[in-house]
Design a protein around this motif. Structure first.
Motif, mmCIF file in Angstrom:
data_model
loop_
_atom_site.group_PDB
_atom_site.id
_atom_site.type_symbol
_atom_site.label_atom_id
_atom_site.label_comp_id
_atom_site.label_asym_id
_atom_site.label_seq_id
_atom_site.Cartn_x
_atom_site.Cartn_y
_atom_site.Cartn_z
ATOM 1 N N MET A 46 0.843 -1.189 0.000
ATOM 2 C CA MET A 46 0.000 0.000 0.000
ATOM 3 C C MET A 46 0.881 1.242 0.000
ATOM 4 O O MET A 46 1.738 1.407 0.863
ATOM 5 N N LEU A 47 0.676 2.086 -0.978
ATOM 6 C CA LEU A 47 1.525 3.254 -1.176
ATOM 7 C C LEU A 47 0.655 4.485 -1.364
ATOM 8 O O LEU A 47 -0.348 4.440 -2.076
ATOM 9 N N ALA A 48 1.030 5.589 -0.721
ATOM 10 C CA ALA A 48 0.264 6.829 -0.829
ATOM 11 C C ALA A 48 1.169 7.995 -0.458
ATOM 12 O O ALA A 48 2.202 7.810 0.199
ATOM 13 N N PRO A 49 0.804 9.213 -0.871
ATOM 14 C CA PRO A 49 1.581 10.379 -0.435
ATOM 15 C C PRO A 49 1.523 10.526 1.081
ATOM 16 O O PRO A 49 0.533 10.173 1.719
ATOM 17 N N ALA A 50 2.595 11.027 1.654
ATOM 18 C CA ALA A 50 2.601 11.311 3.088
ATOM 19 C C ALA A 50 1.671 12.485 3.373
ATOM 20 O O ALA A 50 1.395 13.307 2.499
ATOM 21 N N SER A 51 1.176 12.555 4.593
ATOM 22 C CA SER A 51 0.333 13.684 4.972
ATOM 23 C C SER A 51 1.192 14.935 5.118
ATOM 24 O O SER A 51 2.421 14.871 5.185
ATOM 25 N N PHE A 52 0.530 16.088 5.174
ATOM 26 C CA PHE A 52 1.266 17.340 5.347
ATOM 27 C C PHE A 52 2.022 17.342 6.677
ATOM 28 O O PHE A 52 3.145 17.839 6.769
ATOM 29 N N ALA A 53 1.408 16.785 7.721
ATOM 30 C CA ALA A 53 2.069 16.730 9.028
ATOM 31 C C ALA A 53 3.304 15.837 8.976
ATOM 32 O O ALA A 53 4.358 16.175 9.533
ATOM 33 N N GLN A 54 3.194 14.687 8.315
ATOM 34 C CA GLN A 54 4.346 13.800 8.178
ATOM 35 C C GLN A 54 5.463 14.474 7.394
ATOM 36 O O GLN A 54 6.643 14.345 7.739
ATOM 37 N N ALA A 55 5.089 15.195 6.347
ATOM 38 C CA ALA A 55 6.100 15.887 5.537
ATOM 39 C C ALA A 55 6.826 16.945 6.355
ATOM 40 O O ALA A 55 8.044 17.113 6.233
ATOM 41 N N ARG A 56 6.082 17.665 7.210
ATOM 42 C CA ARG A 56 6.719 18.689 8.045
ATOM 43 C C ARG A 56 7.730 18.060 9.000
ATOM 44 O O ARG A 56 8.840 18.577 9.183
ATOM 45 N N ILE A 57 7.349 16.944 9.628
ATOM 46 C CA ILE A 57 8.253 16.280 10.568
ATOM 47 C C ILE A 57 9.474 15.727 9.839
ATOM 48 O O ILE A 57 10.614 15.886 10.286
ATOM 49 N N TRP A 58 9.249 15.083 8.713
ATOM 50 C CA TRP A 58 10.343 14.495 7.938
ATOM 51 C C TRP A 58 11.319 15.574 7.477
ATOM 52 O O TRP A 58 12.542 15.419 7.603
ATOM 53 N N LEU A 59 10.784 16.679 6.958
ATOM 54 C CA LEU A 59 11.642 17.773 6.496
ATOM 55 C C LEU A 59 12.365 18.440 7.658
ATOM 56 O O LEU A 59 13.530 18.834 7.538
ATOM 57 N N ASP A 60 11.678 18.560 8.790
ATOM 58 C CA ASP A 60 12.301 19.190 9.951
ATOM 59 C C ASP A 60 13.500 18.382 10.424
ATOM 60 O O ASP A 60 14.543 18.938 10.770
ATOM 61 N N GLU A 61 13.357 17.061 10.429
ATOM 62 C CA GLU A 61 14.492 16.220 10.819
ATOM 63 C C GLU A 61 15.640 16.345 9.824
ATOM 64 O O GLU A 61 16.812 16.356 10.209
ATOM 65 N N LYS A 62 15.306 16.442 8.539
ATOM 66 C CA LYS A 62 16.347 16.551 7.523
ATOM 67 C C LYS A 62 17.051 17.903 7.583
ATOM 68 O O LYS A 62 18.268 17.992 7.398
ATOM 69 N N ASN A 63 16.290 18.964 7.848
ATOM 70 C CA ASN A 63 16.845 20.313 7.794
ATOM 71 C C ASN A 63 17.468 20.769 9.104
ATOM 72 O O ASN A 63 18.394 21.579 9.113
ATOM 73 N N ARG A 64 16.950 20.250 10.215
ATOM 74 C CA ARG A 64 17.402 20.748 11.510
ATOM 75 C C ARG A 64 18.798 20.245 11.866
ATOM 76 O O ARG A 64 19.568 20.935 12.532
ATOM 77 N N PHE A 65 19.130 19.039 11.426
ATOM 78 C CA PHE A 65 20.399 18.440 11.805
ATOM 79 C C PHE A 65 21.175 17.980 10.577
ATOM 80 O O PHE A 65 20.609 17.744 9.511
ATOM 81 N N ASP A 66 22.467 17.828 10.769
ATOM 82 C CA ASP A 66 23.299 17.202 9.754
ATOM 83 C C ASP A 66 22.851 15.751 9.634
ATOM 84 O O ASP A 66 22.935 14.987 10.598
ATOM 85 N N PRO A 67 22.351 15.319 8.466
ATOM 86 C CA PRO A 67 21.818 13.955 8.348
ATOM 87 C C PRO A 67 22.852 12.872 8.618
ATOM 88 O O PRO A 67 22.507 11.755 8.991
ATOM 89 N N ASP A 68 24.143 13.188 8.416
ATOM 90 C CA ASP A 68 25.187 12.196 8.648
ATOM 91 C C ASP A 68 25.656 12.170 10.099
ATOM 92 O O ASP A 68 26.275 11.207 10.541
ATOM 93 N N LYS A 69 25.362 13.243 10.844
ATOM 94 C CA LYS A 69 25.808 13.321 12.235
ATOM 95 C C LYS A 69 24.699 13.883 13.122
ATOM 96 O O LYS A 69 24.832 14.969 13.689
ATOM 97 N N PRO A 70 23.581 13.169 13.227
ATOM 98 C CA PRO A 70 22.499 13.678 14.085
ATOM 99 C C PRO A 70 22.913 13.644 15.548
ATOM 100 O O PRO A 70 23.425 12.643 16.037
#
Length: 272
Positions: free
Chosen positions: A1-25
């Motif tokens: 089952m595949l579907a677009p992520a919700s807006f809330a999920q996208a915000r959390i996912w992007l926040d984790e990617k942008n807030r920290f260095d992805p290689d050194k969280p």
């Protein structure tokens, strides 16, 4: 089952990617540990708990859903991971450790809250159970009142409001060794995300274009709290919260437009 992520999920996912260095969280900000202990003279069968958790996780697809960015669609997608997936051995993990002092227990609790390596959202590992025994792991595989039970979730797939549902189903599964699960009638979060993506936002967008027609929307505004991140800096995790008042006139127009055009108020706020 595949579907677009919700807006809330996208915000959390992007926040984790942008807030920290992805290689050194440095620290996790979306771990959600819930800590429990038993009443005195009560015990809990680890074997029955494991089976109950399997039933509960199987019933709720969000607890075994992965998030990944689809480059071709330029869209964050969510996918329900099933037992048939070759790379997937377990839907969740159960960890067993021991503690002897309050300091050791506090260290374990802090690790559950702040360790960024406990979950793998890309693989659908978004839930874990941590059994913390006092002094030694039980030989009869039972938890006692001095032991600690930790349920930990990743916030991209789980919210505080969901905990009562989780505990209700877990209790039923533990008590009866079964759990009703009708895929044809159960509304899943994945279904909500699809509906959310299909919401018509044209009317809401038109309201803001009309309300802000005298504003220079394409011009950046220099604000005193702007901070510019240098490429050689690590993000600290600190954030700034800003609030503002729409004012009585705009608030009145907002409510009037929503009621007159049968547009949910949240759609208007989403369209800002």
């Amino acid at each position: 089952m595949l579907a677009p992520a919700s807006f809330a999920q996208a915000r959390i996912w992007l926040d984790e990617k942008n807030r920290f260095d992805p290689d050194k969280p440095q620290i996790a900000i979306y771990n959600m540990p819930f800590v429990y202990s038993l009443y005195s003279h009560h015990t809990l069968s680890v074997q029955h708990l494991h089976h109950a958790l399997q039933l509960t996780v199987n019933k709720h697809p969000s607890l075994h859903t992965s998030l990944h960015f689809n480059i071709q669609k330029n869209l964050l997608m969510q996918r329900v991971v099933t037992h048939e997936d070759k790379y997937k051995n377990n839907m969740f993990s159960i960890i067993e450790t021991i503690y002897e002092t309050d300091e050791q227990l506090n260290e374990i609790l802090q690790n559950e809250k702040r360790n960024p390596h406990l979950f793998d959202v890309a693989q659908g590992l978004v839930f874990r159970c941590h059994l913390v025994y006092y002094k030694q792991i039980s030989s009869n595989h039972h938890l006692s009142h001095k032991d600690i039970l930790i349920f930990n979730f990743h916030h991209a797939l789980f919210g505080f409001q969901s905990m009562n549902i989780f505990l209700h189903d877990l209790e039923q599964a533990y008590s009866t060794s079964q759990l009703s699960n009708n895929d044809n009638t159960t509304l899943r979060y994945l279904d909500y995300a699809v509906i959310e993506q299909q919401m018509a936002m044209t009317g809401a967008s038109m309201f803001w274009l009309d309300a802000l027609h005298d504003c220079k929307l394409d011009q950046s505004l220099s604000l005193p709290f702007d901070r510019y991140h240098l490429s050689n800096e690590y993000r600290t995790g600190h954030a700034t919260s800003i609030s503002f008042d729409f004012g009585q006139d705009l608030s009145h127009d907002l409510l009037l437009h929503a009621s007159s055009n049968n547009i949910p108020l949240e759609h208007l706020t989403f369209a800002i």
